[in-house]
Motif scaffolding. Structure first.
Motif, short mmCIF file in Angstrom:
data_model
loop_
_atom_site.label_atom_id
_atom_site.label_comp_id
_atom_site.label_asym_id
_atom_site.label_seq_id
_atom_site.Cartn_x
_atom_site.Cartn_y
_atom_site.Cartn_z
N LEU A 57 31.80 -1.53 10.32
CA LEU A 57 32.40 -2.53 9.45
C LEU A 57 31.33 -3.60 9.24
CD1 LEU A 57 34.69 -4.13 8.03
CD2 LEU A 57 35.35 -4.97 10.31
N VAL A 58 30.95 -3.84 7.99
CA VAL A 58 29.79 -4.68 7.70
C VAL A 58 30.20 -5.98 7.02
CG1 VAL A 58 27.56 -4.83 6.53
CG2 VAL A 58 28.33 -2.64 7.48
N ALA A 59 29.73 -7.10 7.59
CA ALA A 59 29.87 -8.40 6.94
C ALA A 59 28.66 -8.60 6.04
CB ALA A 59 29.95 -9.51 7.99
N VAL A 60 28.91 -8.67 4.75
CA VAL A 60 27.85 -8.81 3.75
C VAL A 60 27.65 -10.30 3.48
CG1 VAL A 60 27.20 -8.33 1.35
CG2 VAL A 60 28.33 -6.56 2.73
N HIS A 61 26.56 -10.85 3.99
CA HIS A 61 26.31 -12.28 3.82
C HIS A 61 25.54 -12.57 2.53
CE1 HIS A 61 23.28 -15.57 4.12
NE2 HIS A 61 24.39 -16.26 4.27
N TYR A 62 25.89 -13.69 1.91
CA TYR A 62 25.16 -14.18 0.74
C TYR A 62 25.07 -15.69 0.82
CZ TYR A 62 29.69 -15.66 -1.13
OH TYR A 62 30.91 -16.28 -1.30
N GLY A 63 24.04 -16.24 0.18
CA GLY A 63 23.88 -17.69 0.15
C GLY A 63 24.56 -18.32 -1.03
N SER A 64 24.32 -17.76 -2.24
CA SER A 64 24.92 -18.34 -3.44
C SER A 64 25.38 -17.29 -4.44
CB SER A 64 23.91 -19.28 -4.13
OG SER A 64 22.72 -18.57 -4.47
N ASN A 65 24.82 -16.10 -4.38
CA ASN A 65 25.13 -15.07 -5.37
C ASN A 65 26.34 -14.24 -4.94
OD1 ASN A 65 25.11 -13.10 -7.36
ND2 ASN A 65 22.88 -12.86 -7.33
N ASP A 66 27.52 -14.81 -5.14
CA ASP A 66 28.72 -14.11 -4.72
C ASP A 66 28.98 -12.85 -5.54
OD1 ASP A 66 29.26 -15.70 -6.94
OD2 ASP A 66 31.35 -15.99 -6.40
N LEU A 67 28.53 -12.84 -6.80
CA LEU A 67 28.72 -11.66 -7.64
C LEU A 67 27.95 -10.48 -7.09
CD1 LEU A 67 29.83 -10.30 -10.16
CD2 LEU A 67 27.86 -11.18 -11.44
#
Length: 254
Positions: free
Chosen positions: A32-42
């Motif tokens: 199960l992977v938590a996909v982290h992003y800083g600003s690009n939610d798309l």
């Protein structure tokens, strides 16, 4: 599918590029992977959707790195995401991939650029690990993404090289510190990989060919080339390897 069944992974900067490739591969292996992003939610949403479409499980985690309180914000979002997903608290695999590269020779780098580079590339992973270890189960995996610039001189990205050199040292020292818990800590050091970060450096066919020629395979790396090695380090098959730096440059500049 299967090697990472029941495991939970967090991959920073996984909305695109190498991070996306690693997130997709870990999910394909059952995590199960938590996909982290800083600003690009798309872009992060696209990563999560690609994982779901392939039969895997993932959720988004938004947090800006390189600012005060970044690690706390990241893991608050991570914990909330696990709860919303109906998953048990805890972490098994942490991949520190998020980074920035601001170009400049020694006489061109400003104090602001230097501070920003180290804040994102060095300080953030340090404290993300600190907070992650409070959640990590014994036998966990920490994988830091460094760069070939720590073993080959690239004067035009000197601040980036300094920031990644510190990550290599962090890996070495941390591996000894957490070994009693069965946690392994290793570094992957890619060369030129086809990602948005270096798009300007390969804007012409000539530039693309010159970068490809650095590898003995005469091609640029792909995110999957790095992700496959990350999957090995995340698995039980790598249990006797820790504190190591893996060159994943395709034999560049041998």
């Amino acid at each position: 599918m299967g090697d990472l069944n029941g495991k939970t992974a967090l991959v920073t900067g996984s909305s695109r590029g190498i991070g996306r490739g690693i997130a997709q591969r870990l999910a394909a292996d059952g995590a199960l992977v938590a996909v982290h992003y800083g600003s690009n939610d798309l872009a992060a949403k696209e990563t999560v959707e690609s994982i779901a479409n392939a039969g895997g499980q993932a959720f988004m985690v938004g947090a800006e790195l390189g600012i005060p309180g970044d690690a706390e914000a990241l893991f608050t979002a991570f914990d909330n995401g696990l709860a919303a997903h109906g998953a048990q608290p805890g972490l098994d695999i942490l991949v520190n991939n998020a980074a920035i590269s601001l170009p400049g020779h020694i006489d061109e780098v400003t104090p602001e650029d230097f501070d920003r580079t180290l804040a994102v590339n060095t300080k953030a992973p340090f404290f993300v690990i600190q907070h992650g270890l409070r959640r990590m189960r014994d036998g966990g995996r920490i994988i830091n993404i460094s760069s070939a610039v720590t073993s080959t001189a690239f004067p035009s990205t000197i601040a980036y090289g300094v920031s990644k050199g510190a990550v290599d040292t962090l890996t070495l020292t941390l591996a000894k510190d957490v070994g009693a818990r069965g946690i392994t800590v290793n570094t992957l050091s890619p060369g030129f990989v086809e990602t948005d970060m270096n798009a300007a450096m390969r804007a012409t066919p000539e530039a693309q060919a010159a970068l490809a020629a650095l590898s003995v395979f005469n091609r640029l790396g792909r995110p999957s080339d790095i992700a496959d090695v990350a999957a090995f380090l995340a698995s039980d098959a790598s249990r006797w390897i820790t504190g190591q730096r893996f060159d994943v440059t395709g034999g560049s500049m041998l």
